[in-house]
Design an enzyme around this catalytic site. Structure first.
Site, PDB file in Angstrom:
ATOM      1  N   TYR A 193      -2.362  -8.324  16.054  1.00 40.46           N
ATOM      2  CA  TYR A 193      -2.620  -7.374  14.966  1.00 40.46           C
ATOM      3  C   TYR A 193      -3.854  -6.538  15.271  1.00 40.46           C
ATOM      4  CZ  TYR A 193      -3.277  -5.543  10.253  1.00 40.46           C
ATOM      5  OH  TYR A 193      -3.432  -4.705   9.169  1.00 40.46           O
ATOM      6  N   VAL A 197      -6.035  -6.590   1.545  1.00 40.86           N
ATOM      7  CA  VAL A 197      -5.527  -5.981   0.318  1.00 40.86           C
ATOM      8  C   VAL A 197      -4.492  -6.920  -0.292  1.00 40.86           C
ATOM      9  CG1 VAL A 197      -4.467  -3.917  -0.690  1.00 40.86           C
ATOM     10  CG2 VAL A 197      -5.852  -3.726   1.398  1.00 40.86           C
ATOM     11  N   ILE A 214       0.828  -1.204   0.000  1.00 34.65           N
ATOM     12  CA  ILE A 214       0.000   0.000   0.000  1.00 34.65           C
ATOM     13  C   ILE A 214       0.863   1.255   0.000  1.00 34.65           C
ATOM     14  CG2 ILE A 214      -1.703   1.320   1.322  1.00 34.65           C
ATOM     15  CD1 ILE A 214      -2.791  -1.390   2.340  1.00 34.65           C
ATOM     16  N   THR A 220      -1.460  -7.658  -1.066  1.00 30.80           N
ATOM     17  CA  THR A 220      -0.078  -7.260  -0.794  1.00 30.80           C
ATOM     18  C   THR A 220       0.701  -8.470  -0.283  1.00 30.80           C
ATOM     19  OG1 THR A 220      -0.512  -6.696   1.521  1.00 30.80           O
ATOM     20  CG2 THR A 220      -0.855  -4.947  -0.117  1.00 30.80           C
ATOM     21  N   ARG A 279       4.197  11.692  15.885  1.00 28.67           N
ATOM     22  CA  ARG A 279       4.746  12.724  16.774  1.00 28.67           C
ATOM     23  C   ARG A 279       5.765  13.605  16.062  1.00 28.67           C
ATOM     24  NH1 ARG A 279       8.526  11.026  21.733  1.00 28.67           N
ATOM     25  NH2 ARG A 279       9.996  10.828  19.979  1.00 28.67           N
ATOM     26  N   ASP A 290      13.741   3.261  10.401  1.00 25.71           N
ATOM     27  CA  ASP A 290      13.306   2.149  11.249  1.00 25.71           C
ATOM     28  C   ASP A 290      12.312   2.740  12.238  1.00 25.71           C
ATOM     29  OD1 ASP A 290      12.872   0.141  13.085  1.00 25.71           O
ATOM     30  OD2 ASP A 290      14.988  -0.387  13.323  1.00 25.71           O
ATOM     31  N   LYS A 294      -3.918  -2.450  15.844  1.00 28.74           N
ATOM     32  CA  LYS A 294      -4.640  -1.577  14.919  1.00 28.74           C
ATOM     33  C   LYS A 294      -5.789  -0.831  15.604  1.00 28.74           C
ATOM     34  CE  LYS A 294      -2.252  -2.062  11.160  1.00 28.74           C
ATOM     35  NZ  LYS A 294      -1.572  -0.913  10.529  1.00 28.74           N
TER      36      LYS A 294
END
Length: 273
Positions: A174, A207, A16, A209, A128, A66, A178
């Protein structure tokens, strides 16, 4: 009311993120900075952006980052600001997906922390640092064609997930990471709104990917599960998610902040288990 400024795409080396970088290039961005853990991939995608851009004045650069390391995120952001002058759009696509399913009763703590480190803390660090950089730059008109839309210092779009709002079996780390991205995005939007910075996230379902392909290989029954819960009958292509990202970054969404824009083929209209 088109894309006209400088874009910083984190996690732009593939999937993405790559689709977003290419979309910024074709939609008229002045400069696209592609950042990725894999510096070689970042440079390769930057070259693809350069080849696709309609303007001869367009520039694209590759940057190593990173997102789990505070110093790396700060350094990459400072490097981009120094090279570009300002960041008008930031898209944060870096993250990891599930390669092997695990139940709550057997999930190792180290695996749970690994997801939080990348998907949540990494998202926080980028949001941030870019928020601070955007606050330090001069505001610009959102649109010269529609001056009543006011001014802006920038727009941030985070990649969340449909699993920011629902759950699916076997992928607790996950899902938790999220969910946190959605909360982070909403609070960052509140903190930044008085500075003329919008923060939103896109919540796609599955998606096409490499990350999803790995998940399908590692999580038993996931392929069949996906087919059963997506009313449109297919997973998305990366460009469909990039389209939503471009909308949230562009002046066309100038009155939208703190949203979780669901792009899921109708997945959340059905039961998830």
């Amino acid at each position: 009311m088109d894309i006209t400024g400088n874009a910083f795409v984190v996690g732009g080396g593939g999937g993405i993120g790559k689709a977003c970088a290419l979309a910024f290039a074709t939609e008229g961005a002045t400069v696209v900075a592609v950042a990725d853990l894999d510096a070689k991939k970042a440079v390769e995608v930057a070259a693809e952006c350069q080849a696709l851009a309609p303007s001869a004045e367009f520039r694209a650069i590759g940057v190593q980052i990173d997102i789990t390391q505070e110093d790396s995120v700060r350094s990459a952001t400072e490097q981009v600001v120094q090279l570009l002058g300002r960041i008008d759009y930031c898209v944060n696509c870096a993250g990891i997906g599930v390669q092997q399913g695990a139940d709550i009763a057997t999930l190792p703590l180290a695996e749970f922390r690994r997801f939080l480190d990348v998907n949540t803390i990494g998202m926080f660090l980028v949001t941030r640092e870019v928020s601070a950089a955007m606050r330090a730059q001069e505001p610009r008109l959102v649109s010269s064609e529609s001056p009543r839309r006011g001014t802006t210092r920038g727009a941030i779009v985070n990649l969340a997930s449909v699993l920011s709002v629902v759950a699916a079996p076997g992928i607790i780390p996950y899902t938790a990471s999220k969910h946190a991205v959605l909360g982070l995005t909403k609070n960052a939007a509140l903190d930044n709104v008085s500075h003329g910075i919008r923060v939103n996230c896109v919540c796609p379902s599955w998606v096409d990917t490499p990350m999803v392909q790995q998940a399908e290989e590692g999580v038993q029954g996931l392929t069949q599960f996906i087919k059963s819960v997506v009313p449109m009958g297919r997973i998305a292509v990366p460009e469909e998610i990039a389209d939503a990202v471009i909308f949230l970054a562009s002046p066309r969404s100038s009155y939208v902040t703190g949203s979780g824009f669901i792009v899921d083929g109708g997945t959340t209209l059905t039961a998830m288990s």
